[in-house]
Design an enzyme around this catalytic site. Structure first.
Site, PDB file in Angstrom:
ATOM      1  CB  VAL A 166      -0.920   0.017   1.252  1.00 32.45           C
ATOM      2  CG1 VAL A 166      -1.703   1.328   1.324  1.00 32.45           C
ATOM      3  CG2 VAL A 166      -1.869  -1.177   1.249  1.00 32.45           C
ATOM      4  N   GLY A 183       4.313   4.012   3.211  1.00 26.44           N
ATOM      5  CA  GLY A 183       3.931   2.766   2.555  1.00 26.44           C
ATOM      6  C   GLY A 183       4.028   1.616   3.532  1.00 26.44           C
ATOM      7  CE  LYS A 184       4.650  -1.648   8.398  1.00 24.54           C
ATOM      8  NZ  LYS A 184       5.494  -0.866   9.316  1.00 24.54           N
ATOM      9  N   GLY A 185       3.778  -3.053   3.531  1.00 28.14           N
ATOM     10  CA  GLY A 185       3.443  -4.269   2.806  1.00 28.14           C
ATOM     11  C   GLY A 185       3.276  -5.425   3.765  1.00 28.14           C
ATOM     12  CG  ASP A 245       6.413  -4.239  10.558  1.00 31.51           C
ATOM     13  OD1 ASP A 245       6.668  -3.208  11.196  1.00 31.51           O
ATOM     14  OD2 ASP A 245       5.379  -4.898  10.767  1.00 31.51           O
TER      15      ASP A 245
END
Ligand code: NAD
Length: 424
Positions: A68, A113-115, A154
């Site tokens: 995202v 952002g992040k995934g 993460d």
């Protein structure tokens, strides 16, 4: 005309709803930028990918992956990749949005952002994890690049996964691109100081908050939930500055010693035994009693939603410094504020990790690497300045540090948006 609500989340908005509630709390302080706040409630782009891999037994398994980009008004998307069986789109959206806020609050030239992949990595072999990481990286490759989107570790990802991601991206573009991910091994262009950066930042910001209320760190008591990367590094920093670590809770239980524990010794025990339970130089304590311990500093450094309306009223700490992302619910936030507990919010307190990730990215671009002393000194300067700016806003507007951090961050993001104008 009013904007339509997002349809793809369904009725239960999940963690994304917490983020939008936080945005709503900030809108009254945004002045002329307030009408643009709607853009924060809409992720810029969302990619959902199928990640099929060969398992070691020859069968094929499919996993659901996400990436995202919440907002890129101030720079490329930046944020970690999480492997967890309960990852959801809503969670990844919220984590991406919190990265937008964190990067802007600290003044790093990034968007958010992040995934994530919905997977229990403990059930996969190392070879399966490598195939999963490489295929996922290839699938989201259309979004990645050192000037577009820079992932990082993460929950359940680390240096190993970052090395695989860097290799996959590099193979696909035909040249080695170290700056496409951060949190890499040092041998591949990683940065000195990255491993301890988040815990060190928790200490720096908690100490800055303590100085504001005239609370000396030396001789103070510290309790920590979580003794992993963030918790153990924060414990060492407090210990090195003369504080006493009197209680630690992790997934195995809670230990307590009023005289203080040596976090270096405890880390050796945890590395061997897998958790704090049974540590011979402390007493066991029922988990629920942890929160009510009299202490100067409480550091949540484990999971989301740990301080809720059920335990917030029992907390006796003077300062809560959030090492974890989202450990305090909005209802608990209100209770702590009423009780006069000073909360140093996650977007400032745990920003040390992304700050040194930023240094890593800059070093990779220049192919010139700094000493650990330089990195730690710059980290402290960035975080102290960020804390000071947030403190000023909180004082001026008589609001909590969390709301103030959101005011500072949202103002920067929306200012960038206003200056850029609305394309086309
Ligand atoms: P980690 O996996 O190294 O450590 C997690 C710790 O939490 C472990 O000690 C574990 O025992 C404990 N824990 C797990 N479940 C628990 C439970 N039910 N009760 C009590 N303790 C429990 O993870 P980490 O990298 O230290 O991350 C911790 C938090 O900090 C996460 O919220 C993460 O998103 C956040 N964070 C990490 C970084 C970073 O650079 N690592 C940066 C910013 C924020």
């Amino acid at each position: 005309m009013k904007s339509e609500p997002l349809s793809y989340l369904g009725k239960d908005g999940g963690p994304w709803e917490i983020f939008t509630e936080q945005v709503d709390r900030v809108i009254p302080y945004l002045g002329r930028l307030a009408p643009l706040a709607e853009s924060l409630k809409r992720p810029k782009r969302i990619l959902i990918v199928d990640v099929p891999i060969h398992l070691d037994d020859g069968t094929v398994a499919h996993f659901e992956g996400y990436r995202v980009h919440h907002n890129t008004a101030r720079g490329p998307a930046k944020g970690g990749v999480r492997y967890h069986p309960e990852v959801t789109l809503s969670e990844v959206m919220a984590l991406a949005a919190w990265m937008t806020i964190k990067n802007a609050a600290v003044g790093l030239p990034y968007g958010g952002g992040k995934g994530g992949i919905r997977v229990d990595p403990k059930k996969l072999s190392s070879h399966e994890l490598e195939r999963l990481t490489c295929r996922y990286t290839s699938e989201i490759g259309i979004l990645l690049g050192p000037d577009r989107d820079i992932p990082a570790p993460d929950v359940n990802t680390g240096e190993r996964e970052m090395a695989w991601m860097m290799d996959t991206f590099s193979m696909n573009v035909g040249r080695t691109v170290p700056g496409v991910v951060t949190g890499k091994p040092i041998a591949l262009g990683g940065s000195l100081g990255r491993r301890d950066a988040t815990g060190r930042g928790v200490f720096v910001t908690a100490a800055a908050a303590a100085a504001k209320i005239g609370l000396p760190v030396e001789g103070s008591r510290v309790i920590l939930q979580g003794f992993g990367n963030v918790g153990s590094a924060a414990a060492r920093a407090f210990h090195d500055h003369g504080a006493r670590v009197i209680a630690v809770q992790d997934h195995t239980g809670t230990i307590y010693n009023e005289a203080g524990m040596d976090p270096y010794d405890l880390a050796r025990y945890v590395a061997e035994m897998g958790g704090v339970r049974g540590y011979p130089k402390a007493e066991p304590l029922p988990n629920a009693e942890f929160w009510a311990l009299p202490t100067e500093f409480l550091i949540p450094a484990a999971l989301e939603k740990q301080i809720t309306e059920h335990n917030a009223w029992r907390i006796q700490a003077r300062i809560v410094a959030e090492g974890a992302n989202g450990p305090t619910t909005p209802a608990a936030d209100d209770i702590l504020q009423e009780k006069g507990v000073l909360v140093v919010p996650d977007v400032i307190a745990n920003a040390g990790g992304v700050t040194v990730s930023y240094f890593e990215w800059v070093q990779d671009f220049n192919s010139y690497f700094w000493t650990e002393e330089e990195i730690n000194a710059r980290l402290e300067r960035v975080l102290r300045n960020a804390f000071e700016a947030v403190w000023q806003v909180a004082e001026e507007k008589k609001i909590s540090l969390r709301t103030a951090a959101y005011v500072v961050a949202a103002t920067r993001v929306l200012e960038a948006r206003a200056l850029r104008g609305l394309y086309p």
